[in-house]
Design an enzyme around this catalytic site. Structure first.
Site, PDB file in Angstrom:
ATOM      1  N   GLU A 234      10.541   1.948 -14.557  1.00 37.48           N
ATOM      2  CA  GLU A 234      10.640   1.715 -13.111  1.00 37.48           C
ATOM      3  C   GLU A 234      11.921   0.944 -12.799  1.00 37.48           C
ATOM      4  O   GLU A 234      11.934  -0.288 -12.897  1.00 37.48           O
ATOM      5  CB  GLU A 234       9.444   0.894 -12.634  1.00 37.48           C
ATOM      6  CG  GLU A 234       8.107   1.564 -12.842  1.00 37.48           C
ATOM      7  CD  GLU A 234       7.094   1.046 -11.843  1.00 37.48           C
ATOM      8  OE1 GLU A 234       6.858   1.712 -10.844  1.00 37.48           O
ATOM      9  OE2 GLU A 234       6.564  -0.060 -12.056  1.00 37.48           O
TER      10      GLU A 234
ATOM     11  N   HIS B 173       4.997  -5.421 -15.010  1.00 42.23           N
ATOM     12  CA  HIS B 173       5.521  -4.852 -13.762  1.00 42.23           C
ATOM     13  C   HIS B 173       6.649  -5.744 -13.225  1.00 42.23           C
ATOM     14  O   HIS B 173       6.604  -6.965 -13.339  1.00 42.23           O
ATOM     15  CB  HIS B 173       4.392  -4.727 -12.729  1.00 42.23           C
ATOM     16  CG  HIS B 173       4.794  -3.937 -11.524  1.00 42.23           C
ATOM     17  ND1 HIS B 173       5.492  -4.495 -10.478  1.00 42.23           N
ATOM     18  CD2 HIS B 173       4.615  -2.636 -11.210  1.00 42.23           C
ATOM     19  CE1 HIS B 173       5.725  -3.560  -9.563  1.00 42.23           C
ATOM     20  NE2 HIS B 173       5.205  -2.419  -9.984  1.00 42.23           N
TER      21      HIS B 173
HETATM   22  C1  PEP Z   1       5.431   0.259  -8.155  1.00 38.35           C
HETATM   23  O1  PEP Z   1       5.616  -0.837  -7.648  1.00 38.35           O
HETATM   24  O2  PEP Z   1       4.914   0.363  -9.273  1.00 38.35           O
HETATM   25  C2  PEP Z   1       5.841   1.441  -7.420  1.00 38.35           C
HETATM   26  C3  PEP Z   1       5.995   2.538  -8.086  1.00 38.35           C
HETATM   27  O3  PEP Z   1       6.025   1.295  -6.052  1.00 38.35           O
HETATM   28  P1  PEP Z   1       6.603   2.386  -5.009  1.00 38.35           P
HETATM   29  O4  PEP Z   1       6.038   3.717  -5.395  1.00 38.35           O
HETATM   30  O5  PEP Z   1       6.133   1.917  -3.681  1.00 38.35           O
HETATM   31  O6  PEP Z   1       8.085   2.360  -5.176  1.00 38.35           O
END
Ligand code: PEP
Length: 239
Positions: free
Chosen positions: A153, A95
């Site tokens: 992400e 992450h």
């Molecule tokens: C995350 O940190 O994995 C995440 C998806 O956070 P958010 O949905 O708050 O952007």
């Protein structure tokens, strides 16, 4: 056909009773949902109780990190062997917050990934950019790929309220699948679940999961309210 996967990332939130109340509500609220896999990534201290309470449900309990060794002098770390022994289903590795705040690198994520798989944990591997995909998957076999989901992400979207565009996320998800196809062949790449994460909420989740190469979402902030998370799951399962 890839089963949609929606994962709540609780991060370092909730006290014990909050966690237990949440999971009980989630179990009841999703009891009839079988076409969507649900994950909850929680702090280590809750994992045993959450795993026990979700036995025989469609909810998978996810650790947020695990070490690359099974045992030894690694004060403060969590052993994947111990997680597996507790009945935890998944571990999330790489992450952005682990990379940014705890200096994780492609190499450490790869070492952790190999050891998690050796301990029969399924893994959600997070990547923020395409360049991370090959290094984190180094030495992973075709057989092991079946136990990996990849979550894309982008850093600018995590916790900011500024999600990627659905088309932009689709382009990266497709590129991830292409890289996996080049390295492992079509069977593996077609079976791979690619998730999008970063400011996903109830209003935009379908924009992402309706994309051809996006099979689910990783949800931070919007998952902290269980009623909202249940609504997000229901919306996904009604597709
Ligand atoms: C995350 O940190 O994995 C995440 C998806 O956070 P958010 O949905 O708050 O952007």
């Amino acid at each position: 056909m890839r089963k949609p996967f929606i994962v709540a990332n609780w991060k370092m939130n909730f006290l014990h009773d909050d966690a237990i109340n949440y999971i009980q509500k989630l179990i009841l609220g999703t009891i009839d949902i079988h076409n969507t896999e649900i994950g909850v990534a929680a702090q280590d201290i809750f994992l045993k109780e959450l795993s026990d309470s979700t036995l025989n449900t469609n909810i998978k309990i996810v650790a947020q990190n695990a070490h690359w060794k099974n045992e030894g002098s690694y004060t403060g770390e969590t052993s994947p062997m111990a997680l597996s022994d507790l009945g935890v289903d998944y571990v999330m590795l790489g992450h952005f917050e682990r990379r940014q705040l705890f200096n994780e690198t492609n190499e450490t994520v790869n070492r952790k990934l190999r050891n998690a798989l050796n301990n029969n944990l399924d893994v959600i591997v997070d990547v923020e950019e395409l360049e991370q995909v090959e290094p984190v998957l180094k030495f992973i076999t075709e057989e092991q790929m079946a136990r990996i989901s990849i979550a894309f992400e982008p850093t600018y979207a995590i916790g900011t309220g500024k999600a990627a565009s659905a088309q932009g996320a689709q382009d990266v998800a497709k590129a991830i699948r292409d890289i996996v196809r080049e390295n492992y062949g079509s069977n593996v790449s077609e079976g791979l679940r690619v998730l999008y994460g970063g400011s996903v909420d109830i209003n935009n989740e379908l924009d992402f999961v309706l994309q051809e190469d996006i099979d689910g979402v990783l949800v931070g902030k919007a998952s902290l309210n269980v009623d909202n998370f249940i609504k997000m799951i229901q919306k996904l399962s009604n597709l």
